[in-house]
Motif scaffolding. Structure first.
Motif, mmCIF file in Angstrom:
data_model
loop_
_atom_site.group_PDB
_atom_site.id
_atom_site.type_symbol
_atom_site.label_atom_id
_atom_site.label_comp_id
_atom_site.label_asym_id
_atom_site.label_seq_id
_atom_site.Cartn_x
_atom_site.Cartn_y
_atom_site.Cartn_z
ATOM 1 N N MET A 112 0.920 -1.256 -0.056
ATOM 2 C CA MET A 112 -0.087 -0.111 -0.037
ATOM 3 C C MET A 112 0.791 1.159 -0.241
ATOM 4 S SD MET A 112 -3.439 0.682 1.895
ATOM 5 C CE MET A 112 -3.781 2.228 2.400
ATOM 6 N N ARG A 113 1.951 1.261 0.745
ATOM 7 C CA ARG A 113 2.890 2.316 0.951
ATOM 8 C C ARG A 113 3.424 2.723 -0.588
ATOM 9 N NH1 ARG A 113 3.986 6.994 2.862
ATOM 10 N NH2 ARG A 113 6.414 7.266 3.242
ATOM 11 N N ASN A 114 3.541 1.657 -1.661
ATOM 12 C CA ASN A 114 4.418 1.949 -2.770
ATOM 13 C C ASN A 114 3.316 2.641 -3.505
ATOM 14 O OD1 ASN A 114 6.036 1.866 -4.910
ATOM 15 N ND2 ASN A 114 5.357 -0.124 -5.554
ATOM 16 N N ASN A 115 1.927 2.542 -3.541
ATOM 17 C CA ASN A 115 0.987 3.152 -4.254
ATOM 18 C C ASN A 115 0.599 4.582 -3.651
ATOM 19 O OD1 ASN A 115 -0.018 0.907 -5.933
ATOM 20 N ND2 ASN A 115 -1.555 0.583 -4.359
ATOM 21 N N GLU A 116 0.931 4.934 -2.374
ATOM 22 C CA GLU A 116 0.917 6.258 -2.120
ATOM 23 C C GLU A 116 2.025 6.965 -2.573
ATOM 24 O OE1 GLU A 116 0.689 6.184 2.241
ATOM 25 O OE2 GLU A 116 -1.210 5.012 2.366
ATOM 26 N N GLN B 92 3.591 6.429 -5.440
ATOM 27 C CA GLN B 92 3.201 6.698 -6.542
ATOM 28 C C GLN B 92 2.620 7.905 -6.850
ATOM 29 O OE1 GLN B 92 2.437 2.828 -8.223
ATOM 30 N NE2 GLN B 92 4.321 2.214 -8.673
ATOM 31 N N HIS B 93 1.372 7.944 -6.115
ATOM 32 C CA HIS B 93 0.366 8.819 -6.265
ATOM 33 C C HIS B 93 0.844 10.423 -5.858
ATOM 34 C CE1 HIS B 93 -3.358 11.059 -6.054
ATOM 35 N NE2 HIS B 93 -3.018 11.458 -4.989
ATOM 36 N N PHE B 94 1.960 10.309 -4.891
ATOM 37 C CA PHE B 94 2.656 11.479 -4.253
ATOM 38 C C PHE B 94 3.655 12.016 -5.496
ATOM 39 C CE2 PHE B 94 6.495 13.763 -2.624
ATOM 40 C CZ PHE B 94 5.869 14.830 -2.163
ATOM 41 N N PHE C 23 3.207 11.493 -8.648
ATOM 42 C CA PHE C 23 2.408 11.853 -9.832
ATOM 43 C C PHE C 23 1.982 13.338 -9.308
ATOM 44 C CE2 PHE C 23 -1.856 12.775 -11.589
ATOM 45 C CZ PHE C 23 -1.498 12.676 -12.994
ATOM 46 N N GLN C 24 1.553 13.733 -8.315
ATOM 47 C CA GLN C 24 1.142 15.001 -7.912
ATOM 48 C C GLN C 24 2.352 15.773 -7.967
ATOM 49 O OE1 GLN C 24 -0.414 14.166 -3.931
ATOM 50 N NE2 GLN C 24 -2.749 14.809 -4.716
ATOM 51 N N HIS C 25 3.427 15.226 -7.605
ATOM 52 C CA HIS C 25 4.723 16.379 -7.703
ATOM 53 C C HIS C 25 4.962 16.614 -9.008
ATOM 54 C CE1 HIS C 25 8.789 17.826 -7.159
ATOM 55 N NE2 HIS C 25 9.148 16.852 -7.855
ATOM 56 N N LEU C 26 5.000 15.719 -9.963
ATOM 57 C CA LEU C 26 5.209 15.917 -11.339
ATOM 58 C C LEU C 26 4.224 16.782 -12.006
ATOM 59 C CD1 LEU C 26 6.243 12.328 -12.450
ATOM 60 C CD2 LEU C 26 7.701 14.271 -12.079
ATOM 61 N N GLN C 27 3.056 16.824 -11.637
ATOM 62 C CA GLN C 27 1.902 17.359 -12.271
ATOM 63 C C GLN C 27 2.141 18.805 -11.915
ATOM 64 O OE1 GLN C 27 -0.571 16.378 -14.458
ATOM 65 N NE2 GLN C 27 -0.849 18.606 -14.448
ATOM 66 N N TRP C 28 2.272 19.045 -10.380
ATOM 67 C CA TRP C 28 2.357 20.371 -9.749
ATOM 68 C C TRP C 28 3.531 21.177 -10.535
ATOM 69 C CZ3 TRP C 28 6.427 22.663 -7.455
ATOM 70 C CH2 TRP C 28 6.245 24.196 -6.689
ATOM 71 N N ARG C 29 4.677 20.330 -10.910
ATOM 72 C CA ARG C 29 5.658 20.933 -11.587
ATOM 73 C C ARG C 29 5.401 21.499 -13.078
ATOM 74 N NH1 ARG C 29 11.086 20.725 -10.263
ATOM 75 N NH2 ARG C 29 11.694 20.774 -12.509
ATOM 76 N N LYS C 30 4.554 20.550 -13.534
ATOM 77 C CA LYS C 30 4.010 20.918 -15.060
ATOM 78 C C LYS C 30 3.131 22.125 -14.898
ATOM 79 C CE LYS C 30 1.501 18.843 -18.750
ATOM 80 N NZ LYS C 30 0.783 17.602 -19.219
ATOM 81 N N ASP C 31 2.035 22.234 -14.022
ATOM 82 C CA ASP C 31 1.319 23.162 -13.648
ATOM 83 C C ASP C 31 1.925 24.426 -13.564
ATOM 84 O OD1 ASP C 31 -0.899 21.385 -13.978
ATOM 85 O OD2 ASP C 31 -1.303 21.386 -11.637
#
Length: 124
Positions: A1-5, A7-9, A11-19
């Protein structure tokens, strides 16, 4: 479960950098003119070890001026751009002196900062 968290974080980080266009913010972003006027501080030189020295006069901060000069997203981008410039300068200084420098020196001046401004969550 930690691995999914994780990966989600990530993705959010990469999306924030893109935004916020972090990969091109140094060349493609120009803050509103008034924002630079009301933002109190910047690079003033280097210390004896060649680390960047930055001065911030938060006592002369004009929160109303900043809020009128720019949208919140521009304020965030401006701070990110300042941080990215500092990181680039630190990297260049490290190459110049031939060793990795530990970081920057910050001088923060709170003279004349009213308590009401320091504690106002709205930045009025």
């Amino acid at each position: 479960m930690r691995n999914n968290e994780d990966q989600h974080f990530q993705f959010q980080h990469l999306q924030w950098r893109k935004d916020f266009s972090l990969d091109t913010i140094l060349t493609d972003y120009t803050p509103p003119e008034g924002l630079s006027k009301f933002f109190p501080g910047g690079l003033i030189g280097v210390d004896k070890d060649q680390c960047p020295v930055k001065y911030f006069a938060f006592g002369s901060l004009d929160p109303k001026g900043i809020r009128k000069a720019a949208k919140f997203s521009d304020i965030v981008k401006h701070v990110i751009q300042i941080t990215e410039r500092e990181a680039l300068f630190l990297k260049k200084q490290s190459l110049k002196v031939g060793k990795e420098l530990p970081g920057s020196v910050y001088i923060v001046d709170f003279k004349d900062l009213p308590f009401s401004t320091a504690t106002d969550k709205k930045g009025k």
